[in-house]
Scaffold this active site. Sequence first.
Site, PDB file in Angstrom:
ATOM      1  N   ARG A  33      12.758 -53.513   2.531  1.00 40.03           N
ATOM      2  CA  ARG A  33      11.908 -54.609   3.012  1.00 40.03           C
ATOM      3  C   ARG A  33      10.592 -54.690   2.216  1.00 40.03           C
ATOM      4  NH1 ARG A  33      16.197 -54.923   5.502  1.00 40.03           N
ATOM      5  NH2 ARG A  33      16.426 -55.634   7.664  1.00 40.03           N
TER       6      ARG A  33
ATOM      7  N   SER B 115      14.047 -58.611  13.237  1.00 43.47           N
ATOM      8  CA  SER B 115      13.387 -57.325  13.497  1.00 43.47           C
ATOM      9  C   SER B 115      11.881 -57.498  13.375  1.00 43.47           C
ATOM     10  CB  SER B 115      13.819 -56.270  12.478  1.00 43.47           C
ATOM     11  OG  SER B 115      15.189 -56.062  12.529  1.00 43.47           O
TER      12      SER B 115
ATOM     13  N   GLU C  74       7.253 -55.550  10.575  1.00 42.36           N
ATOM     14  CA  GLU C  74       7.966 -56.062   9.403  1.00 42.36           C
ATOM     15  C   GLU C  74       7.552 -57.501   9.133  1.00 42.36           C
ATOM     16  OE1 GLU C  74      11.683 -58.144   8.526  1.00 42.36           O
ATOM     17  OE2 GLU C  74      12.572 -56.232   9.124  1.00 42.36           O
TER      18      GLU C  74
HETATM   19  N1  EPU Z   1      19.163 -48.890  18.616  1.00 41.37           N
HETATM   20  C1  EPU Z   1      18.931 -48.604  19.945  1.00 41.37           C
HETATM   21  N2  EPU Z   1      18.484 -49.609  20.757  1.00 41.37           N
HETATM   22  C2  EPU Z   1      18.294 -50.866  20.321  1.00 41.37           C
HETATM   23  C3  EPU Z   1      18.553 -51.159  18.971  1.00 41.37           C
HETATM   24  C4  EPU Z   1      18.969 -50.157  18.124  1.00 41.37           C
HETATM   25  O1  EPU Z   1      19.069 -47.481  20.388  1.00 41.37           O
HETATM   26  O2  EPU Z   1      17.909 -51.710  21.129  1.00 41.37           O
HETATM   27  C5  EPU Z   1      19.611 -47.808  17.712  1.00 41.37           C
HETATM   28  C6  EPU Z   1      21.058 -47.408  17.859  1.00 41.37           C
HETATM   29  O3  EPU Z   1      21.098 -46.028  17.662  1.00 41.37           O
HETATM   30  C7  EPU Z   1      21.765 -48.091  16.729  1.00 41.37           C
HETATM   31  C8  EPU Z   1      20.692 -48.045  15.654  1.00 41.37           C
HETATM   32  O4  EPU Z   1      19.466 -48.191  16.379  1.00 41.37           O
HETATM   33  O5  EPU Z   1      22.884 -47.410  16.333  1.00 41.37           O
HETATM   34  C9  EPU Z   1      20.793 -49.133  14.627  1.00 41.37           C
HETATM   35  O6  EPU Z   1      20.787 -50.400  15.250  1.00 41.37           O
HETATM   36  P1  EPU Z   1      21.273 -51.718  14.493  1.00 41.37           P
HETATM   37  O7  EPU Z   1      22.589 -51.495  13.858  1.00 41.37           O
HETATM   38  O8  EPU Z   1      21.132 -52.871  15.428  1.00 41.37           O
HETATM   39  O9  EPU Z   1      20.253 -51.852  13.295  1.00 41.37           O
HETATM   40  P2  EPU Z   1      18.672 -51.688  13.203  1.00 41.37           P
HETATM   41  O10 EPU Z   1      18.360 -50.506  12.374  1.00 41.37           O
HETATM   42  O11 EPU Z   1      18.066 -51.767  14.562  1.00 41.37           O
HETATM   43  C10 EPU Z   1      18.533 -53.023  10.967  1.00 41.37           C
HETATM   44  C11 EPU Z   1      17.787 -54.196  10.383  1.00 41.37           C
HETATM   45  C12 EPU Z   1      18.352 -55.510  10.912  1.00 41.37           C
HETATM   46  C13 EPU Z   1      19.815 -55.577  10.509  1.00 41.37           C
HETATM   47  C14 EPU Z   1      20.543 -54.351  11.118  1.00 41.37           C
HETATM   48  C15 EPU Z   1      21.995 -54.281  10.701  1.00 41.37           C
HETATM   49  C16 EPU Z   1      15.545 -53.348   9.993  1.00 41.37           C
HETATM   50  C17 EPU Z   1      14.119 -53.425  10.374  1.00 41.37           C
HETATM   51  N3  EPU Z   1      16.382 -54.091  10.708  1.00 41.37           N
HETATM   52  O12 EPU Z   1      18.293 -53.006  12.363  1.00 41.37           O
HETATM   53  O13 EPU Z   1      17.669 -56.558  10.233  1.00 41.37           O
HETATM   54  O14 EPU Z   1      20.427 -56.769  10.953  1.00 41.37           O
HETATM   55  O15 EPU Z   1      19.910 -53.135  10.646  1.00 41.37           O
HETATM   56  O16 EPU Z   1      22.084 -53.868   9.384  1.00 41.37           O
HETATM   57  O17 EPU Z   1      15.881 -52.657   9.033  1.00 41.37           O
HETATM   58  C18 EPU Z   1      15.885 -58.127  10.367  1.00 41.37           C
HETATM   59  O18 EPU Z   1      15.369 -57.528   9.406  1.00 41.37           O
HETATM   60  O19 EPU Z   1      15.337 -59.145  10.871  1.00 41.37           O
HETATM   61  C19 EPU Z   1      17.126 -57.618  10.928  1.00 41.37           C
HETATM   62  C20 EPU Z   1      17.671 -58.156  12.026  1.00 41.37           C
END
Ligand code: EPU
Length: 337
Positions: free
Chosen positions: A162, A237, A333
């Site tokens: 990012r 995010s 972000e």
């Molecule tokens: N998790 C929770 N609770 C939540 C959300 C997430 O416990 O409410 C934990 C879980 O352990 C889950 C892990 O976080 O396994 C990862 O969650 P998720 O796959 O939803 O991904 P993220 O790391 O929360 C990132 C990106 C998203 C992108 C997803 C999928 C960032 C800041 N965000 O989210 O990007 O869609 O991975 O690859 O890196 C964006 O940038 O606007 C965005 C949506």
Amino acid sequence: MQILTDFSLKNYNTFGIEAKAKEFVSVHNQAELKEVLIQFPSSKKFILGGGSNMLLTKDIDALVIHVDLKGKKIIDENDDFVWVEAQAGENWHEFVLWTIDQDFGGLENLSLIPGNVGTTPIQNIGAYGVEMKDSFVLCEAMHIETTENLIFTKEKCRFGYRESIFKNEVKDEFIILSVVFKLTKRNHQLNTSYGAIDTELAKNGILQPTIKDVSDAVIAIRKSKLPDPKELGNSGSFFKNPVILKADYDKIKVKFPEMPSYTVSETEVKVPAGWLIEQAGFKGKRFGDAGIHQFQALVLVNYGKATGKEIYTLSKTIQQTVFEQYGISIEAEVNII
Ligand code: EPU
């Protein structure tokens, strides 16, 4: 070209925040953009793309330039690859669908991300194991003061998680005009390693997925977890996943053994901020019209009439609580304006 005054930006930011631009102009080609920059050399300027990665906490006391340059085309190809160029104002998801329709591979995991093509290099958008930089070749940008065009190669963009040069060394100096991507015509390198994609494909009995199948899976996952800005204002995010020292993580984990992490390097790990925020008790909570999404705690939402300040205040409360509980700082972000 018409310069509008006291123009409402409510429909120009995906959070759906009511804020006004002192002056506003939409430019549809490079010549118009140049003309505006030359005509108003000393005005304060604010460059607006798809408005999908910002939180407006106040009116904008500047000339807002809405970059609405359209067009996409193939500029080169061989048997294996195709180079496509898209103008900055193209909607990202429509562009991704256009590449998939032609069976060009590389962007399928980035389906349904809100925003425009021209803003994707600024924060190197990423999802489901893929980042924009993986297919990026170069972008052309106009210098706001000199109106000269410059090419930024991938190396020059200094992409990170990012991150890019446009958020750092040359912040607010350039307007991205167009982006060139190198995509595959055959032997597509599918990236389905991200757990949820495999599960979604298996659910539909797909064993040998096409890029369209992967895109459809990503769309289904995103729709199930992430709110549609047209229905519920949001900016994806709100926070970045913090990268911390593995040594620190190991210490924190003694107290919180369930805390997930992803390896970044030998010495660093990334902790999902969504997990930290959920564990801190914020998931699904609502404070007036500002809230935390019920399915993805990383996403802050506007239930209708929240002000940018209210959402900002909520974000600060979340950051403080997470820090008090875990000793981990989470950084926004989105751009706070
Ligand atoms: N998790 C929770 N609770 C939540 C959300 C997430 O416990 O409410 C934990 C879980 O352990 C889950 C892990 O976080 O396994 C990862 O969650 P998720 O796959 O939803 O991904 P993220 O790391 O929360 C990132 C990106 C998203 C992108 C997803 C999928 C960032 C800041 N965000 O989210 O990007 O869609 O991975 O690859 O890196 C964006 O940038 O606007 C965005 C949506």
